[in-house]
Design an enzyme around this catalytic site. Structure first.
Site, PDB file in Angstrom:
ATOM      1  N   LYS A  11       0.836  -1.203   0.000  1.00  0.00           N
ATOM      2  CA  LYS A  11       0.000   0.000   0.000  1.00  0.00           C
ATOM      3  C   LYS A  11       0.877   1.262   0.000  1.00  0.00           C
ATOM      4  O   LYS A  11       2.097   1.184   0.245  1.00  0.00           O
ATOM      5  CB  LYS A  11      -0.902  -0.031   1.238  1.00  0.00           C
ATOM      6  CG  LYS A  11      -1.965  -1.140   1.206  1.00  0.00           C
ATOM      7  CD  LYS A  11      -2.738  -1.171   2.527  1.00  0.00           C
ATOM      8  CE  LYS A  11      -3.838  -2.207   2.523  1.00  0.00           C
ATOM      9  NZ  LYS A  11      -4.500  -2.312   3.861  1.00  0.00           N
ATOM     10  N   TYR A  51     -12.542  -2.488  -2.961  1.00  0.00           N
ATOM     11  CA  TYR A  51     -13.056  -2.634  -1.583  1.00  0.00           C
ATOM     12  C   TYR A  51     -14.588  -2.657  -1.581  1.00  0.00           C
ATOM     13  O   TYR A  51     -15.207  -2.146  -0.628  1.00  0.00           O
ATOM     14  CB  TYR A  51     -12.527  -1.501  -0.707  1.00  0.00           C
ATOM     15  CG  TYR A  51     -11.086  -1.680  -0.239  1.00  0.00           C
ATOM     16  CD1 TYR A  51     -10.680  -2.842   0.428  1.00  0.00           C
ATOM     17  CD2 TYR A  51     -10.138  -0.682  -0.425  1.00  0.00           C
ATOM     18  CE1 TYR A  51      -9.366  -3.006   0.867  1.00  0.00           C
ATOM     19  CE2 TYR A  51      -8.813  -0.841   0.023  1.00  0.00           C
ATOM     20  CZ  TYR A  51      -8.447  -2.002   0.672  1.00  0.00           C
ATOM     21  OH  TYR A  51      -7.152  -2.164   1.126  1.00  0.00           O
ATOM     22  N   PHE A  59     -15.403   3.298   8.287  1.00  0.00           N
ATOM     23  CA  PHE A  59     -14.005   3.668   8.028  1.00  0.00           C
ATOM     24  C   PHE A  59     -13.684   3.747   6.540  1.00  0.00           C
ATOM     25  O   PHE A  59     -12.564   4.094   6.169  1.00  0.00           O
ATOM     26  CB  PHE A  59     -13.050   2.676   8.722  1.00  0.00           C
ATOM     27  CG  PHE A  59     -13.198   1.239   8.289  1.00  0.00           C
ATOM     28  CD1 PHE A  59     -12.592   0.767   7.133  1.00  0.00           C
ATOM     29  CD2 PHE A  59     -13.958   0.352   9.049  1.00  0.00           C
ATOM     30  CE1 PHE A  59     -12.736  -0.557   6.735  1.00  0.00           C
ATOM     31  CE2 PHE A  59     -14.099  -0.985   8.655  1.00  0.00           C
ATOM     32  CZ  PHE A  59     -13.487  -1.428   7.490  1.00  0.00           C
ATOM     33  N   ARG A  87      -1.631 -14.771   3.869  1.00  0.00           N
ATOM     34  CA  ARG A  87      -2.348 -14.140   4.994  1.00  0.00           C
ATOM     35  C   ARG A  87      -1.612 -14.398   6.311  1.00  0.00           C
ATOM     36  O   ARG A  87      -1.538 -13.535   7.170  1.00  0.00           O
ATOM     37  CB  ARG A  87      -3.790 -14.650   5.081  1.00  0.00           C
ATOM     38  CG  ARG A  87      -4.700 -14.157   3.993  1.00  0.00           C
ATOM     39  CD  ARG A  87      -4.963 -12.671   4.030  1.00  0.00           C
ATOM     40  NE  ARG A  87      -5.728 -12.253   5.175  1.00  0.00           N
ATOM     41  CZ  ARG A  87      -6.442 -11.119   5.231  1.00  0.00           C
ATOM     42  NH1 ARG A  87      -6.473 -10.293   4.188  1.00  0.00           N
ATOM     43  NH2 ARG A  87      -7.088 -10.793   6.313  1.00  0.00           N
ATOM     44  N   THR A  93      -5.136  -7.654  10.835  1.00  0.00           N
ATOM     45  CA  THR A  93      -5.413  -6.357  10.201  1.00  0.00           C
ATOM     46  C   THR A  93      -4.828  -5.192  11.007  1.00  0.00           C
ATOM     47  O   THR A  93      -4.259  -4.262  10.442  1.00  0.00           O
ATOM     48  CB  THR A  93      -6.941  -6.178  10.049  1.00  0.00           C
ATOM     49  OG1 THR A  93      -7.450  -7.282   9.299  1.00  0.00           O
ATOM     50  CG2 THR A  93      -7.277  -4.878   9.348  1.00  0.00           C
ATOM     51  N   ARG A 104       2.874  -7.134   9.107  1.00  0.00           N
ATOM     52  CA  ARG A 104       2.229  -6.027   9.835  1.00  0.00           C
ATOM     53  C   ARG A 104       2.778  -5.921  11.267  1.00  0.00           C
ATOM     54  O   ARG A 104       2.915  -4.828  11.801  1.00  0.00           O
ATOM     55  CB  ARG A 104       0.719  -6.220   9.828  1.00  0.00           C
ATOM     56  CG  ARG A 104       0.096  -5.937   8.452  1.00  0.00           C
ATOM     57  CD  ARG A 104      -1.326  -6.437   8.372  1.00  0.00           C
ATOM     58  NE  ARG A 104      -2.022  -6.003   7.159  1.00  0.00           N
ATOM     59  CZ  ARG A 104      -3.204  -6.475   6.783  1.00  0.00           C
ATOM     60  NH1 ARG A 104      -3.822  -7.408   7.513  1.00  0.00           N
ATOM     61  NH2 ARG A 104      -3.772  -6.042   5.680  1.00  0.00           N
ATOM     62  N   ASN A 124      -1.461  -0.308   7.447  1.00  0.00           N
ATOM     63  CA  ASN A 124      -0.908  -1.639   7.742  1.00  0.00           C
ATOM     64  C   ASN A 124      -0.088  -2.222   6.589  1.00  0.00           C
ATOM     65  O   ASN A 124       0.024  -3.439   6.455  1.00  0.00           O
ATOM     66  CB  ASN A 124      -2.023  -2.587   8.204  1.00  0.00           C
ATOM     67  CG  ASN A 124      -3.133  -2.732   7.180  1.00  0.00           C
ATOM     68  OD1 ASN A 124      -2.973  -2.324   6.034  1.00  0.00           O
ATOM     69  ND2 ASN A 124      -4.246  -3.325   7.578  1.00  0.00           N
ATOM     70  N   HIS A 127      -1.861  -5.299   1.524  1.00  0.00           N
ATOM     71  CA  HIS A 127      -3.146  -5.974   1.314  1.00  0.00           C
ATOM     72  C   HIS A 127      -2.866  -7.365   0.779  1.00  0.00           C
ATOM     73  O   HIS A 127      -1.952  -7.558  -0.014  1.00  0.00           O
ATOM     74  CB  HIS A 127      -3.986  -5.216   0.270  1.00  0.00           C
ATOM     75  CG  HIS A 127      -5.150  -6.019  -0.235  1.00  0.00           C
ATOM     76  ND1 HIS A 127      -6.365  -6.054   0.416  1.00  0.00           N
ATOM     77  CD2 HIS A 127      -5.277  -6.865  -1.292  1.00  0.00           C
ATOM     78  CE1 HIS A 127      -7.184  -6.878  -0.235  1.00  0.00           C
ATOM     79  NE2 HIS A 127      -6.550  -7.380  -1.276  1.00  0.00           N
ATOM     80  N   GLU A 138      -9.980 -10.513  -7.286  1.00  0.00           N
ATOM     81  CA  GLU A 138      -8.974  -9.443  -7.185  1.00  0.00           C
ATOM     82  C   GLU A 138      -7.881  -9.574  -8.247  1.00  0.00           C
ATOM     83  O   GLU A 138      -7.458  -8.577  -8.825  1.00  0.00           O
ATOM     84  CB  GLU A 138      -8.367  -9.447  -5.774  1.00  0.00           C
ATOM     85  CG  GLU A 138      -9.382  -9.014  -4.711  1.00  0.00           C
ATOM     86  CD  GLU A 138      -8.796  -8.949  -3.307  1.00  0.00           C
ATOM     87  OE1 GLU A 138      -7.651  -9.409  -3.103  1.00  0.00           O
ATOM     88  OE2 GLU A 138      -9.490  -8.437  -2.412  1.00  0.00           O
TER      89      GLU A 138
END
Ligand code: DAT
Ligand code: MG
Length: 160
Positions: A11, A51, A59, A87, A93, A104, A124, A127, A138
């Site tokens: 990100k 998203y 948020f 993941r 998250t 993260r 964070n 993604h 995606e």
């Protein structure tokens, strides 16, 4: 074979902090194959598609502001159980809660408590697709067929 492909984005905060190389290194070290990679600066409309499941969340405005504030490095990683594996490496998250050893957890400590009051998104770094179904949607959103490549790595001989 449980070969899967998953979408990973470094990100804007990860790119701007100069973490791209170290993040990519972790995925190479575990034996995942990079089958697509590019830099892209997305707009609000693309964010709402990416998203889509979160657009109605309180948020979301902060999330859109964060994901469109600079370019991201997008990649498709391929390997056994790639969705679950990535993941696991990415971690929870909320960076404050993410375990040490995860991306993260090792590179951030931002918390919901710090962001919620101000309507900002949590930062964070990364993604990653959450499920195999999400990964298919995606990957197709971010990469065309001509941007994905098939080749052999040593891991296919020694790790798989
Ligand atoms: P993940 O990125 O771990 O899959 P998600 O899909 O639920 O998490 O949310 C997407 C992003 O939105 C997440 O990386 C950071 C932001 N976000 C999620 N929940 C949030 C919250 N309660 N407050 C602020 N930002 C949040
Ligand atoms: Mg998610």
């Amino acid at each position: 074979m449980m070969l899967e492909r998953t979408l990973v984005l470094i990100k804007p905060d990860g790119v701007q902090r100069g973490l791209s190389g170290r993040v990519i290194q972790r995925f190479e070290d575990v034996g995942l194959k990079i089958v697509g990679m590019k830099m892209k600066w997305i707009d609000a409309s693309f964010s709402k598609t990416h998203y889509a499941a979160l657009v109605s969340k309180p948020f979301y405005p902060g999330l859109e502001k964060m994901i469109t504030e600079g370019p991201v490095i997008a990649m498709v990683l391929e390997g056994l159980h790639a969705v679950e594996l990535v993941r696991k490496m990415v971690g929870a998250t909320e960076p404050k809660s993410a375990a040490p050893g995860t991306i993260r957890g090792d590179f951030a400590h931002h918390s919901y408590a710090a962001t919620d009051k101000e309507g900002r998104s949590i930062k964070n770094i990364i993604h990653a697709s959450g499920t195999l179904e999400e990964s298919k949607v995606e990957v197709a959103l971010w990469f065309g067929p001509s941007e994905l490549f098939t080749y052999k790595t040593v891991h296919e001989m020694h790790v798989f």
